[in-house]
Design an enzyme around this catalytic site. Structure first.
Site, PDB file in Angstrom:
ATOM      1  N   PHE A 113      81.492  34.386  54.823  1.00  0.00           N
ATOM      2  CA  PHE A 113      82.895  34.447  55.224  1.00  0.00           C
ATOM      3  C   PHE A 113      83.512  33.058  55.133  1.00  0.00           C
ATOM      4  CE2 PHE A 113      86.286  34.282  58.468  1.00  0.00           C
ATOM      5  CZ  PHE A 113      87.118  35.264  57.947  1.00  0.00           C
ATOM      6  N   GLY A 114      84.614  32.963  54.396  1.00  0.00           N
ATOM      7  CA  GLY A 114      85.356  31.721  54.272  1.00  0.00           C
ATOM      8  C   GLY A 114      86.686  31.819  54.985  1.00  0.00           C
ATOM      9  N   TYR A 115      86.988  30.829  55.814  1.00  0.00           N
ATOM     10  CA  TYR A 115      88.228  30.842  56.601  1.00  0.00           C
ATOM     11  C   TYR A 115      89.085  29.605  56.345  1.00  0.00           C
ATOM     12  CZ  TYR A 115      85.337  27.871  59.602  1.00  0.00           C
ATOM     13  OH  TYR A 115      84.508  26.882  60.072  1.00  0.00           O
ATOM     14  N   GLY A 116      88.579  28.659  55.576  1.00  0.00           N
ATOM     15  CA  GLY A 116      89.318  27.440  55.264  1.00  0.00           C
ATOM     16  C   GLY A 116      89.372  27.253  53.764  1.00  0.00           C
ATOM     17  N   SER A 117      88.835  26.131  53.299  1.00  0.00           N
ATOM     18  CA  SER A 117      88.889  25.846  51.866  1.00  0.00           C
ATOM     19  C   SER A 117      88.096  26.859  51.034  1.00  0.00           C
ATOM     20  CB  SER A 117      88.400  24.428  51.578  1.00  0.00           C
ATOM     21  OG  SER A 117      87.047  24.278  51.963  1.00  0.00           O
ATOM     22  N   GLU A 121      79.110  22.193  53.121  1.00  0.00           N
ATOM     23  CA  GLU A 121      79.465  22.372  54.534  1.00  0.00           C
ATOM     24  C   GLU A 121      78.542  21.577  55.463  1.00  0.00           C
ATOM     25  OE1 GLU A 121      82.243  24.093  55.140  1.00  0.00           O
ATOM     26  OE2 GLU A 121      82.417  24.573  53.013  1.00  0.00           O
TER      27      GLU A 121
END
Length: 187
Positions: free
Chosen positions: A24-28, A99
Site C-alpha cells: 500500500f502506497g500513501y505518499g510518493s 523506504e
C-alpha cells in the site's frame, strides 16, 4: 531506533516464502512507481491518516537539512486512500532501500476503492521512535520547512504538489495534504 531500517525490516519480516505481496502506497508511492508490479488498484486502509511528520535525510532533504515527508499515524475512524501494488518479494530489496529512512513494514487489511473485497497488505510506517521523526507542527511551519528543503530526489515541495494532484486525480480528499499544499502555494 536508527533511521536506516533496511536490515531491521528484512530480519523482522521476511517475505521470501510468499509468491506475491500487496503493497500500500500513501505518499510518493502513489505517483512514483520506480519498481515492477504485477497489478495496481486504488485502495484504502482504515484507522490511519497521513501526516508530514517524518524527516527525509535521503530523498527530499539531506542529513544536515532533512525535508518533511509522510508517515501514518493511528486515528480512530480515519480512512487513508492510496494505491495498492501486487509485487514479488524480490521487489522489497528496492523498496526497503527506498523506504529505509525510519520506515518499518507492517501488515494491514487493504480495502479496494472501486470494488468490494479486501486483502492483507504491507505498508511502510515511520513511528515516533525513529531517529528521523520530526513530529507535528502547524501547517504553516510544515509548509515553510518543505519550501526550503531539497534533496537527491528533488525539491521537497514537488513531493507535496505531485501527491496533492495524484489524490485529486483519484477523486480523493486529504485535508492535511491539501492544507500543506495551500500553505506552500502561499509561499
Amino acid at each position: 531506533m536508527s533511521h536506516n531500517t533496511i536490515s531491521l525490516n528484512q530480519q523482522r519480516q521476511p517475505l521470501d516464502h510468499l509468491d506475491s505481496v500487496w503493497l500500500f502506497g500513501y505518499g510518493s508511492l502513489i505517483y512514483k512507481t520506480d519498481f515492477d508490479y504485477l497489478a495496481a488498484k486504488p485502495a484504502c486502509i482504515y484507522g490511519w491518516e497521513r501526516r508530514f511528520w517524518q524527516g527525509s535525510h535521503d530523498h527530499r532533504g539531506t542529513p544536515e537539512a532533512p525535508g518533511r515527508v509522510l508517515t501514518l499515524i493511528e486515528a480512530v475512524g480515519a480512512r487513508c486512500a492510496g494505491m495498492a501494488y501486487q509485487v514479488t518479494p524480490a521487489t522489497f530489496k528496492h523498496l526497503d532501500h527506498r523506504e529505509k529512512n525510519g520506515y518499518l513494514r507492517i501488515f494491514t487489511p487493504l480495502h479496494w476503492l472501486n470494488e468490494t473485497g479486501e486483502v492483507q497488505g504491507v505498508v511502510y510506517v515511520a513511528s515516533a521512535d525513529n531517529e528521523a521523526y520530526l513530529g507535528p507542527d502547524t501547517d504553516a511551519a510544515i509548509a515553510a520547512h518543505i519550501a526550503r528543503s531539497h534533496g537527491p530526489s528533488g525539491p521537497n515541495s514537488e513531493y507535496v504538489l505531485q501527491l496533492a494532484q495524484a489524490l485529486r486525480d483519484m477523486n480523493q480528499q486529504d485535508e492535511h495534504v491539501f492544507a500543506i499544499e495551500r500553505e506552500l502555494l502561499k509561499l
